[in-house]
Design a protein around this motif. Structure first.
Motif, mmCIF file in Angstrom:
data_model
loop_
_atom_site.group_PDB
_atom_site.id
_atom_site.type_symbol
_atom_site.label_atom_id
_atom_site.label_comp_id
_atom_site.label_asym_id
_atom_site.label_seq_id
_atom_site.Cartn_x
_atom_site.Cartn_y
_atom_site.Cartn_z
ATOM 1 N N PHE A 199 56.207 16.221 46.104
ATOM 2 C CA PHE A 199 56.920 15.921 47.343
ATOM 3 C C PHE A 199 56.208 16.588 48.519
ATOM 4 O O PHE A 199 55.960 15.958 49.559
ATOM 5 N N ARG A 200 55.873 17.872 48.345
ATOM 6 C CA ARG A 200 55.176 18.595 49.422
ATOM 7 C C ARG A 200 53.814 17.970 49.712
ATOM 8 O O ARG A 200 53.365 17.914 50.864
ATOM 9 N N ALA A 201 53.145 17.499 48.672
ATOM 10 C CA ALA A 201 51.836 16.873 48.881
ATOM 11 C C ALA A 201 51.967 15.622 49.737
ATOM 12 O O ALA A 201 51.122 15.362 50.612
ATOM 13 N N ILE A 202 53.011 14.854 49.513
ATOM 14 C CA ILE A 202 53.246 13.656 50.325
ATOM 15 C C ILE A 202 53.528 14.054 51.770
ATOM 16 O O ILE A 202 52.990 13.465 52.713
ATOM 17 N N VAL A 203 54.368 15.076 51.958
ATOM 18 C CA VAL A 203 54.683 15.552 53.304
ATOM 19 C C VAL A 203 53.416 16.022 54.018
ATOM 20 O O VAL A 203 53.176 15.687 55.185
ATOM 21 N N ASP A 204 52.582 16.767 53.314
ATOM 22 C CA ASP A 204 51.361 17.288 53.937
ATOM 23 C C ASP A 204 50.402 16.161 54.305
ATOM 24 O O ASP A 204 49.792 16.173 55.393
ATOM 25 N N THR A 205 50.258 15.187 53.415
ATOM 26 C CA THR A 205 49.368 14.062 53.696
ATOM 27 C C THR A 205 49.885 13.234 54.864
ATOM 28 O O THR A 205 49.117 12.819 55.742
ATOM 29 N N ALA A 206 51.196 12.987 54.875
ATOM 30 C CA ALA A 206 51.792 12.235 55.982
ATOM 31 C C ALA A 206 51.637 12.989 57.296
ATOM 32 O O ALA A 206 51.299 12.408 58.330
ATOM 33 N N SER A 207 51.863 14.290 57.258
ATOM 34 C CA SER A 207 51.749 15.108 58.468
ATOM 35 C C SER A 207 50.334 15.060 59.035
ATOM 36 O O SER A 207 50.144 15.018 60.261
ATOM 37 N N ALA A 208 49.342 15.034 58.141
ATOM 38 C CA ALA A 208 47.950 14.961 58.598
ATOM 39 C C ALA A 208 47.656 13.659 59.319
ATOM 40 O O ALA A 208 46.728 13.595 60.140
ATOM 41 N N ARG A 209 48.447 12.624 59.025
ATOM 42 C CA ARG A 209 48.307 11.336 59.719
ATOM 43 C C ARG A 209 49.294 11.214 60.874
ATOM 44 O O ARG A 209 49.424 10.145 61.474
ATOM 45 N N GLY A 210 50.016 12.296 61.176
ATOM 46 C CA GLY A 210 50.974 12.274 62.275
ATOM 47 C C GLY A 210 52.249 11.524 61.974
ATOM 48 O O GLY A 210 52.938 11.078 62.901
ATOM 49 N N ALA A 223 69.700 16.503 49.039
ATOM 50 C CA ALA A 223 69.593 16.578 50.504
ATOM 51 C C ALA A 223 69.008 17.926 50.921
ATOM 52 O O ALA A 223 68.106 17.991 51.775
ATOM 53 N N GLN A 224 69.477 19.003 50.306
ATOM 54 C CA GLN A 224 68.957 20.320 50.623
ATOM 55 C C GLN A 224 67.493 20.438 50.202
ATOM 56 O O GLN A 224 66.673 21.035 50.912
ATOM 57 N N ARG A 225 67.156 19.880 49.047
ATOM 58 C CA ARG A 225 65.784 19.981 48.557
ATOM 59 C C ARG A 225 64.823 19.212 49.466
ATOM 60 O O ARG A 225 63.736 19.702 49.802
ATOM 61 N N ALA A 226 65.200 17.998 49.862
ATOM 62 C CA ALA A 226 64.325 17.195 50.720
ATOM 63 C C ALA A 226 64.052 17.907 52.037
ATOM 64 O O ALA A 226 62.921 17.916 52.537
ATOM 65 N N ALA A 227 65.087 18.531 52.611
ATOM 66 C CA ALA A 227 64.901 19.270 53.864
ATOM 67 C C ALA A 227 63.999 20.479 53.642
ATOM 68 O O ALA A 227 63.108 20.767 54.455
ATOM 69 N N ARG A 228 64.206 21.168 52.543
ATOM 70 C CA ARG A 228 63.404 22.366 52.254
ATOM 71 C C ARG A 228 61.936 22.020 52.040
ATOM 72 O O ARG A 228 61.040 22.800 52.384
ATOM 73 N N LEU A 229 61.672 20.830 51.513
ATOM 74 C CA LEU A 229 60.300 20.438 51.194
ATOM 75 C C LEU A 229 59.583 19.756 52.355
ATOM 76 O O LEU A 229 58.437 19.354 52.212
ATOM 77 N N GLY A 230 60.267 19.611 53.503
ATOM 78 C CA GLY A 230 59.564 19.155 54.689
ATOM 79 C C GLY A 230 59.927 17.796 55.224
ATOM 80 O O GLY A 230 59.319 17.333 56.209
ATOM 81 N N ALA A 231 60.903 17.106 54.630
ATOM 82 C CA ALA A 231 61.370 15.846 55.233
ATOM 83 C C ALA A 231 61.971 16.160 56.597
ATOM 84 O O ALA A 231 62.647 17.180 56.772
ATOM 85 N N THR A 232 61.723 15.302 57.568
ATOM 86 C CA THR A 232 62.268 15.546 58.908
ATOM 87 C C THR A 232 63.476 14.663 59.223
ATOM 88 O O THR A 232 64.157 14.898 60.207
ATOM 89 N N ARG A 233 63.717 13.667 58.376
ATOM 90 C CA ARG A 233 64.920 12.848 58.514
ATOM 91 C C ARG A 233 65.459 12.516 57.129
ATOM 92 O O ARG A 233 64.694 12.353 56.176
#
Length: 360
Positions: A199-210, A223-233
């Motif tokens: 999950f974090r790897a996806i967030v990091d890759t997406a973040s690198a593409r803005g 819901a708590q886990r997704a927020a903790r791992l970097g989902a913004t919505r």
């Protein structure tokens, strides 16, 4: 020409609205005292932050109060063509000479002919709907995860990810298609979910593409886990369980919630839980965005009165409700212009502004 009161996304302002070359344009300017005032107020077209255009007849959006939609799960080739078809409609309402004439492939098992029509066909029907389309592209999900086993999921609308290399490839594919966000499925009630590391790897890759990550978080603790791992919505206001006040405060500080309250039956435990969570989230300063999951069952193709009623039940009213609807800036010449009876009016009373309104 009329003096007008308009909503700029945060509050009410004074301006002037005029008919210029067949188009109504609003500019922020102090009107002369003797200039007649338009009855009612002006807002831009509203935003539905969670739709699935492959599951509805998108042409029904034309003439609605929506000016923008965010598709959160579709075949990226098809939804990119939809977005282009809307983007190339000129602000005057007719297709521009540069508009794409190639038709998108028709979605698998789609009942409606939703592929963009040729320029000549559009000319015959005056214009396609002018609603702006943003999109996530395909769901990113674990192998066997939601919605890979759902009959309603159109062909090509999900990517099953087993490792970080596949995640990198999928994010790049969506970004190159024109996505404005990435959708991650984290539905523990319907199958496997990503490990924390993936999950974090996806967030990091997406973040690198803005690109922000929007998570479908469902199941105990998701819901708590997704927020903790970097989902913004969160694609849905949490409905699996009642979050405690500390969890609500943490969510309010880090993520926005897309409401989708009306997908639950009116008296269901899920709706009661979701409304209660939203009420406390909003009171804690959390950002609530209007979204309906359009296409999830027989939902209206346009503004959804049941969703608005549920948001009011959660204490989101008046200006806060308008902010949740994220109207387009009415000063932008490409925006849909809507007329409301007053600043505290029910948004369902909004209707497209017409040139006749300036003559009344």
């Amino acid at each position: 020409m009329r003096a007008a009161t308009f909503f700029d996304g945060e509050g009410w302002r004074d301006g002037i609205i005029d008919l210029v070359d067949g188009r109504m344009l609003l500019r922020e300017e102090s009107p002369a005292r003797d200039l007649p005032h338009l009855d009612g107020v002006i807002v831009g077209g509203f935003t539905d932050h969670h739709v699935h255009l492959q599951l509805v007849d998108r042409t029904l959006l034309h003439g609605s109060a929506l000016g923008r939609v965010v598709d959160l799960g579709a075949n990226p080739t098809v939804i990119a063509a939809y977005a282009d078809a809307a983007r190339f409609v000129s602000v005057a309402g007719a297709p521009s000479l540069n508009e794409r004439q190639d038709a998108a492939p028709r979605p698998h098992n789609q009942q409606h002919d939703t592929a963009p029509r040729s320029l000549s066909e559009r000319s015959e029907t005056k214009r396609p709907h002018p609603v702006a389309v943003e999109f996530a592209g395909a769901f990113l999900t674990p192998v066997g995860g939601y919605p890979s086993d759902r009959d309603w999921a159109p062909e090509g609308s999900f990517r099953e990810i087993a490792a970080s290399a596949a995640a990198d490839s999928a994010v790049a594919e969506m970004a190159d298609a024109g996505a404005s966000c990435i959708k991650v499925a984290s539905n523990a009630d319907a199958g496997p979910v990503f490990t924390d590391d993936l999950f974090r790897a996806i967030v990091d890759t997406a973040s690198a593409r803005g690109l922000p990550v929007v998570a479908h978080a469902q199941g105990s603790g998701e819901a708590q886990r997704a927020a903790r791992l970097g989902a913004t919505r969160l694609a849905h206001a949490p409905f699996t369980e009642r979050l405690d006040d500390d969890e609500i405060a943490a969510q309010a500080a880090s993520v926005a919630w897309i409401s989708t309250l009306s997908i639950h039956d009116a008296d269901s435990a899920e709706r009661v839980t979701a409304v209660d969570n939203v009420r406390r989230f909003h009171a804690s300063g959390g950002a609530v965005l209007y979204g309906t999951d359009m296409g999830n069952g027989p939902t209206p193709v346009g503004l959804n009165p049941d969703e608005l009623a549920a948001l009011r039940d959660a204490g989101i009213t008046d200006t806060a409700l308008l902010r949740a609807l994220a109207p387009q800036d009415p000063r932008d010449a490409a925006s849909t212009l809507l007329r409301l009876p007053g600043t505290d009016a029910d948004p369902t009373l909004a209707r497209p502004l017409t040139s006749a309104d300036l003559k009344a």
